[in-house]
Design a protein around this motif. Structure first.
Motif, mmCIF file in Angstrom:
data_model
loop_
_atom_site.group_PDB
_atom_site.id
_atom_site.type_symbol
_atom_site.label_atom_id
_atom_site.label_comp_id
_atom_site.label_asym_id
_atom_site.label_seq_id
_atom_site.Cartn_x
_atom_site.Cartn_y
_atom_site.Cartn_z
ATOM 1 N N ALA A 38 14.183 27.151 9.946
ATOM 2 C CA ALA A 38 13.976 28.007 11.115
ATOM 3 C C ALA A 38 12.515 28.048 11.534
ATOM 4 O O ALA A 38 12.212 28.278 12.709
ATOM 5 C CB ALA A 38 14.474 29.422 10.823
ATOM 6 N N SER A 39 11.611 27.821 10.603
ATOM 7 C CA SER A 39 10.190 27.862 10.934
ATOM 8 C C SER A 39 9.655 26.485 11.343
ATOM 9 O O SER A 39 8.447 26.322 11.475
ATOM 10 C CB SER A 39 9.387 28.371 9.732
ATOM 11 O OG SER A 39 9.354 27.393 8.716
ATOM 12 N N ILE A 64 6.026 29.022 1.887
ATOM 13 C CA ILE A 64 6.684 29.839 0.858
ATOM 14 C C ILE A 64 8.192 29.575 0.849
ATOM 15 O O ILE A 64 8.798 29.445 -0.208
ATOM 16 C CB ILE A 64 6.392 31.339 1.080
ATOM 17 C CG1 ILE A 64 4.904 31.619 1.053
ATOM 18 C CG2 ILE A 64 7.126 32.191 0.065
ATOM 19 C CD1 ILE A 64 4.240 31.396 -0.271
ATOM 20 N N ALA A 65 8.785 29.484 2.023
ATOM 21 C CA ALA A 65 10.218 29.201 2.099
ATOM 22 C C ALA A 65 10.526 27.819 1.535
ATOM 23 O O ALA A 65 11.546 27.630 0.858
ATOM 24 C CB ALA A 65 10.700 29.300 3.539
ATOM 25 N N GLY A 66 9.654 26.861 1.764
ATOM 26 C CA GLY A 66 9.828 25.525 1.183
ATOM 27 C C GLY A 66 9.777 25.558 -0.333
ATOM 28 O O GLY A 66 10.546 24.875 -1.016
ATOM 29 N N LYS A 67 8.886 26.367 -0.877
ATOM 30 C CA LYS A 67 8.803 26.512 -2.336
ATOM 31 C C LYS A 67 10.041 27.215 -2.883
ATOM 32 O O LYS A 67 10.538 26.860 -3.952
ATOM 33 C CB LYS A 67 7.532 27.247 -2.721
ATOM 34 C CG LYS A 67 6.281 26.421 -2.502
ATOM 35 C CD LYS A 67 5.049 27.190 -2.886
ATOM 36 C CE LYS A 67 3.810 26.476 -2.459
ATOM 37 N NZ LYS A 67 3.397 25.394 -3.301
ATOM 38 N N PHE A 68 10.541 28.228 -2.163
ATOM 39 C CA PHE A 68 11.789 28.881 -2.576
ATOM 40 C C PHE A 68 12.928 27.874 -2.616
ATOM 41 O O PHE A 68 13.751 27.879 -3.525
ATOM 42 C CB PHE A 68 12.152 30.010 -1.619
ATOM 43 C CG PHE A 68 11.412 31.291 -1.825
ATOM 44 C CD1 PHE A 68 10.583 31.482 -2.923
ATOM 45 C CD2 PHE A 68 11.544 32.316 -0.923
ATOM 46 C CE1 PHE A 68 9.897 32.667 -3.097
ATOM 47 C CE2 PHE A 68 10.871 33.513 -1.095
ATOM 48 C CZ PHE A 68 10.041 33.681 -2.192
ATOM 49 N N PHE A 73 20.861 29.852 -6.633
ATOM 50 C CA PHE A 73 21.435 29.145 -5.484
ATOM 51 C C PHE A 73 21.230 29.944 -4.200
ATOM 52 O O PHE A 73 20.951 29.370 -3.142
ATOM 53 C CB PHE A 73 22.923 28.861 -5.712
ATOM 54 C CG PHE A 73 23.494 27.917 -4.695
ATOM 55 C CD1 PHE A 73 23.224 26.564 -4.774
ATOM 56 C CD2 PHE A 73 24.280 28.381 -3.662
ATOM 57 C CE1 PHE A 73 23.730 25.674 -3.835
ATOM 58 C CE2 PHE A 73 24.787 27.509 -2.718
ATOM 59 C CZ PHE A 73 24.518 26.153 -2.804
ATOM 60 N N SER A 74 21.339 31.259 -4.295
ATOM 61 C CA SER A 74 21.091 32.107 -3.123
ATOM 62 C C SER A 74 19.639 31.989 -2.668
ATOM 63 O O SER A 74 19.349 31.923 -1.460
ATOM 64 C CB SER A 74 21.411 33.565 -3.443
ATOM 65 O OG SER A 74 22.756 33.709 -3.773
ATOM 66 N N LEU A 75 18.710 31.961 -3.613
ATOM 67 C CA LEU A 75 17.295 31.803 -3.285
ATOM 68 C C LEU A 75 17.033 30.455 -2.630
ATOM 69 O O LEU A 75 16.287 30.369 -1.643
ATOM 70 C CB LEU A 75 16.449 31.947 -4.551
ATOM 71 C CG LEU A 75 14.948 31.849 -4.372
ATOM 72 C CD1 LEU A 75 14.431 33.089 -3.667
ATOM 73 C CD2 LEU A 75 14.282 31.694 -5.716
ATOM 74 N N ALA A 76 17.655 29.403 -3.158
ATOM 75 C CA ALA A 76 17.479 28.072 -2.576
ATOM 76 C C ALA A 76 18.051 28.010 -1.164
ATOM 77 O O ALA A 76 17.424 27.431 -0.258
ATOM 78 C CB ALA A 76 18.152 27.026 -3.458
ATOM 79 N N HIS A 77 19.192 28.616 -0.958
ATOM 80 C CA HIS A 77 19.792 28.617 0.374
ATOM 81 C C HIS A 77 18.939 29.411 1.364
ATOM 82 O O HIS A 77 18.728 28.975 2.505
ATOM 83 C CB HIS A 77 21.214 29.191 0.314
ATOM 84 C CG HIS A 77 21.899 29.204 1.637
ATOM 85 N ND1 HIS A 77 22.335 28.054 2.251
ATOM 86 C CD2 HIS A 77 22.194 30.218 2.484
ATOM 87 C CE1 HIS A 77 22.879 28.360 3.416
ATOM 88 N NE2 HIS A 77 22.803 29.672 3.579
ATOM 89 N N TYR A 78 18.443 30.557 0.935
ATOM 90 C CA TYR A 78 17.565 31.358 1.787
ATOM 91 C C TYR A 78 16.301 30.564 2.136
ATOM 92 O O TYR A 78 15.865 30.552 3.297
ATOM 93 C CB TYR A 78 17.199 32.664 1.084
ATOM 94 C CG TYR A 78 16.143 33.454 1.803
ATOM 95 C CD1 TYR A 78 16.457 34.193 2.940
ATOM 96 C CD2 TYR A 78 14.819 33.447 1.364
ATOM 97 C CE1 TYR A 78 15.483 34.905 3.618
ATOM 98 C CE2 TYR A 78 13.846 34.156 2.028
ATOM 99 C CZ TYR A 78 14.179 34.877 3.150
ATOM 100 O OH TYR A 78 13.218 35.572 3.825
ATOM 101 N N GLY A 79 15.701 29.920 1.139
ATOM 102 C CA GLY A 79 14.498 29.128 1.390
ATOM 103 C C GLY A 79 14.748 27.992 2.362
ATOM 104 O O GLY A 79 13.923 27.721 3.240
ATOM 105 N N LYS A 80 15.900 27.349 2.234
ATOM 106 C CA LYS A 80 16.230 26.249 3.138
ATOM 107 C C LYS A 80 16.379 26.734 4.570
ATOM 108 O O LYS A 80 15.838 26.121 5.502
ATOM 109 C CB LYS A 80 17.519 25.582 2.678
ATOM 110 C CG LYS A 80 17.991 24.474 3.574
ATOM 111 C CD LYS A 80 19.305 23.939 3.076
ATOM 112 C CE LYS A 80 20.256 23.900 4.240
ATOM 113 N NZ LYS A 80 21.590 23.518 3.884
#
Length: 121
Positions: free
Chosen positions: A88-89, A95-99, A76-83
């Motif tokens: 922000a980008s 890569i963040a979208g895949k996370f 869940f932390s990884l998904a939140h970071y990716g979102k």
């Protein structure tokens, strides 16, 4: 034997996760509305498989709970970071979208395995 032992927990876990999907909980928690259902389906299958594998290799219940809780928090932390990074980008950081996407699949899988483990005998 596996079907007899995991039949009812698998049905109840599926009903719980589809109920969450019906109430739109993944979207409220941060999943993208276009792929929220896909995430639940893939995560459910993976989570039930992980629960069966844990049973087959005979891990202790406490160890299962601790591993699955840690996996749920990490995913869940990884998904939140990716979102947050993806937003922000301005949707340019692939890569963040895949996370974000795979983090949600892992979150649902860990939740499904945790529920199935808790409901199994």
């Amino acid at each position: 034997m596996i079907v007899k032992k995991f039949g009812l927990p698998a049905v109840l876990t599926s009903a719980y996760l589809f109920g969450m999907q019906f109430l739109n909980v993944p979207v409220v928690l941060g999943a993208h509305p276009l792929w929220a259902m896909k995430v639940v389906l893939i995560g459910l299958i993976l989570g039930l498989s992980v629960s069966v594998v844990f049973h087959l290799i005979r891990t202790r219940r406490l160890k299962r709970y601790l591993l699955l809780c840690a996996a749920l928090i990490a995913a869940f932390s990884l998904a939140h970071y990716g979102k947050t990074q993806f937003a922000a980008s301005y949707a340019e950081d692939v890569i963040a979208g895949k996370f974000w996407f795979f983090g949600w699949i892992a979150s649902v899988a860990a939740l499904a395995a945790l529920i199935s483990t808790a409901l199994s005998r």
